[in-house]
Write a protein that holds these residues in place. Sequence first.
Motif: not given
Length: 291
Positions: A263-288
Amino acid sequence: MLIRIVSILFPLFAITALGYFVGKRLKPDMSHANKLNMDVFVPALVFAALANKEFHISEYMPLLGATLIMVLGAGVLGWVTARIAKVDPRTFVPPQMFNNCGNLGLPLAVLAFGDEALAPAVVMFMVSNLLHFSFGAWLLDHNIRIATVWRVPSVLATMAGLVVAVSGIEVWSPLMLAIKMLGDIAIPLMLFALGVRLNDSRITSVGLGVFAAVVRPVTGMLLAWGVMLLIDLPPREQALLLVFGALPPAVLNYIFAERYHQEPEKVASMVLIGNLFAMLFLPVALALALV
């Protein structure tokens, strides 16, 4: 604190964004560059970090164990989550287990915590990389020969670097400088190639992608917190472990899913959206991590 976090993350996202827009406009064929990076530049980076005379593997054994628990723990939680959400575990578990500790993790470690953080970051990358090319591949195809993992250049570089570190062999300094210069190419090229790759990906399962993009960093940071209670780590390595837990899925998950028809299409969606969401979660992780 906010300015410091922005200054750390800006170079990463700026180079990735450049790769995305160049990929969208010029559509470069990155296959040869990616192969060179995986076969030459990344192995050089790994070897230079491990073969450094100041690197002592014994100092990083607790971190090695902590990373192993993190990766395997993410796999267990991913399997349980997949069962509850009624998603194929072979599709959902690998992106939960194997994060972007290469493309994002290595440059983020150096930018956030200095050059001294490269060696422990490489140790974490080494653990994840070894597991991904062995256990991760086996998850997708039970008939795969695990022994072939030793043919992977980054794995060979890891073994060679560890042999040099443990034996105390001192590499001729001009040769070491040449290897380090090759390794310096790897990080910006990884970020640029990540941007191009994200441009090529297509979102077909938005709901699953968003779900995985939230579960991956949240469970990762919770795992990091739990592991830090069990294993005594220096403050810098605790911070690295927390950031490691927040990293999004590795692009390599999509490549593996495509290779093994999982199911590469589903995995591609998880990877793409996950890396976009990194802009939200990485600042939180760095702040901590930087508190």
